[in-house]
Design an enzyme around this catalytic site. Structure first.
Site, PDB file in Angstrom:
ATOM      1  N   LYS A  20       0.856  -1.184   0.000  1.00 49.14           N
ATOM      2  CA  LYS A  20       0.000   0.000   0.000  1.00 49.14           C
ATOM      3  C   LYS A  20       0.895   1.239   0.000  1.00 49.14           C
ATOM      4  CE  LYS A  20      -3.410  -2.144  -0.635  1.00 49.14           C
ATOM      5  NZ  LYS A  20      -4.278  -1.898  -1.800  1.00 49.14           N
ATOM      6  N   ASP A  74       0.618  -0.596  -4.986  1.00 50.55           N
ATOM      7  CA  ASP A  74      -0.752  -0.123  -5.226  1.00 50.55           C
ATOM      8  C   ASP A  74      -0.952   1.234  -4.562  1.00 50.55           C
ATOM      9  OD1 ASP A  74      -3.410   0.257  -5.652  1.00 50.55           O
ATOM     10  OD2 ASP A  74      -4.101  -1.573  -4.651  1.00 50.55           O
ATOM     11  N   GLU A 124       0.056  -0.130  -9.581  1.00 47.24           N
ATOM     12  CA  GLU A 124      -1.409  -0.264  -9.603  1.00 47.24           C
ATOM     13  C   GLU A 124      -2.089   1.055  -9.272  1.00 47.24           C
ATOM     14  OE1 GLU A 124      -2.982  -3.811  -7.870  1.00 47.24           O
ATOM     15  OE2 GLU A 124      -4.949  -2.934  -7.443  1.00 47.24           O
ATOM     16  N   ASP A 165      -7.478  -0.572 -11.171  1.00 48.75           N
ATOM     17  CA  ASP A 165      -8.403  -1.159 -10.193  1.00 48.75           C
ATOM     18  C   ASP A 165      -9.629  -0.262  -9.999  1.00 48.75           C
ATOM     19  OD1 ASP A 165      -9.744  -2.133  -7.970  1.00 48.75           O
ATOM     20  OD2 ASP A 165      -7.989  -2.385  -6.727  1.00 48.75           O
ATOM     21  N   LYS A 191     -13.139  -6.721  -8.713  1.00 45.72           N
ATOM     22  CA  LYS A 191     -13.719  -6.899  -7.383  1.00 45.72           C
ATOM     23  C   LYS A 191     -15.205  -7.192  -7.557  1.00 45.72           C
ATOM     24  CE  LYS A 191     -10.633  -4.153  -4.493  1.00 45.72           C
ATOM     25  NZ  LYS A 191      -9.498  -3.757  -5.337  1.00 45.72           N
TER      26      LYS A 191
HETATM   27 MG    MG Z   1      -5.963  -2.113  -5.790  1.00 39.26          MG
END
Ligand code: MG
Length: 378
Positions: A165, A193, A218, A241, A265
């Site tokens: 992250k 990401d 990402e 994403d 997702k």
């Molecule tokens: Mg992501």
């Protein structure tokens, strides 16, 4: 077979690590999850779950999911839960947008379809691809040294794919990426990401600074156009994403060659029915996917496992076992990680049986049109 009753339960899922932090100073300590039971007129119960990553990640939040389910449920009574396209058309007709509201209901109906047909959902979605699937581990945002230590820790547990992250201060993010890359071995996979956290110029600085590192980038920036601009100036593999919120965005991104991998997702696109459609298109296009959800516990993890495990291995970049991040296991039969891998259940449907003592009383209970809503915490 008809839908006779729809109930929803609220359950808190505290994080094993105590806290999960990502870009923009966002963090969550306890996930607020909603477990949905769709009951048929022959007494079968299908299970679904929706758990947004707090209210600041996507346009979704936990109480909104419950308000939406209470709004939508009376429209679905009397419909055939196994006629999934008809059911989805009814949901879209009764409520415009709000895909995350519809996701748990759709998942629960897939569970019912599997129970009725005697087949696991993984078979209904196309069939099992290999013995199991590889999970990534998300590494909560922290200092570069602490994140590298966590990568090392989870590598010892068997994971080989890691999603850092980042999306914070670009100079610290460069250090985060370098520190974690240094503890990995050949064959391991590292994803940075940013969760929309970088400005376009910051993203370009980071991308330039890590061009000698074997790392995927990402969702660097908030908008599709900003991501496209960054993509044009980096040769690191690129994942989209947050902006991939439906089939039209997949088509657009594929046409623009905007990503090498997309993150699919389930609740972001409205459930397994729509996620399967996107998955199948990506397979046909040769576009790899991370298949997961915005978070959740045992039922979400089961749904992810069935969709991921029915995806040709070549195009499954990674998936994730969210139920191993939280301290509460509320359903028997849910996938349990072995090393960094998991498998879909072989039982009919999703193969999960929630423990009613942990779910408690329903916060929504609707069994007639215009039905009633119960419970204190909606
Ligand atoms: Mg992501």
């Amino acid at each position: 077979m008809k839908i006779a009753r729809i109930r929803a339960y609220q359950i808190d899922l505290p994080l094993v690590e105590g806290r999960y932090a990502w870009s923009g100073g966002n963090s969550v300590s306890v996930f607020d999850s909603t477990v949905v039971a769709v009951e048929s007129d022959d007494g079968r119960i299908g299970w679904g779950e929706i758990c947004p990553l707090g209210p600041a990640y996507l346009p979704a939040y936990a109480a909104g999911a419950r308000a939406g389910i209470a709004e939508l449920a009376p429209h679905l009574l009397g419909l055939d839960p196994c006629a999934l396209d008809v059911l989805n058309a009814a949901m879209d007709g009764a409520m415009r947008g709000h895909p995350y509201v519809k996701s748990a209901i759709d998942i629960a109906c897939w569970d019912l379809l599997g129970q009725v047909s005697g087949l696991p959902v993984v078979t209904l979605l196309g069939g099992r691809s290999g013995p199991d699937v590889m999970c990534y581990r998300a590494i909560s945002q922290d200092t570069p040294a602490k994140m590298a230590a966590r990568v090392k820790h989870y590598r010892r547990e068997g994971y080989r794919k890691f999603q850092l992250k980042v999306g914070g201060d670009p100079d610290v993010d460069i250090d985060r990426i370098r520190a974690s890359a240094a503890v990995l071995s050949r064959g391991d996979v590292l994803v940075a990401d940013a969760n929309t956290g970088w400005t376009q110029h910051a993203a370009l600085r980071v991308a330039s600074a890590v061009r000698d590192v074997d790392v995927y980038l990402e969702q660097p920036c908030p908008t599709y156009e900003q991501c496209l601009a960054v993509r044009a100036h980096t040769d690191r593999p690129f994942v989209l994403d947050e902006v991939i919120d439906g089939l039209d965005m997949v088509v657009r991104a594929a046409g623009d060659r905007a990503a090498d991998v997309i993150n699919l997702k389930i609740s972001k696109v409205g459930g397994l029915t729509k996620a399967r459609q996107i998955r199948d298109l990506c397979v046909s296009l040769g576009l790899a996917m991370t298949i997961e959800d915005t978070w959740g516990g045992d039922v979400t993890t089961a749904a992810i496992a069935h969709l991921a495990h029915s995806t040709p291995a070549r195009y499954l970049f990674s998936t994730t076992d969210f139920n191993s991040y939280v301290t509460v296991a509320f359903a028997d039969g849910a996938p349990r990680r072995v090393g960094g891998r998991m498998a879909a259940s072989s039982s009919p449907g999703l193969g999960v049986t929630p423990k009613m003592t942990l779910l408690g009383a329903p916060v929504i209970d609707i069994s007639r049109p215009g039905g009633r809503r119960t419970g204190a915490r909606a």
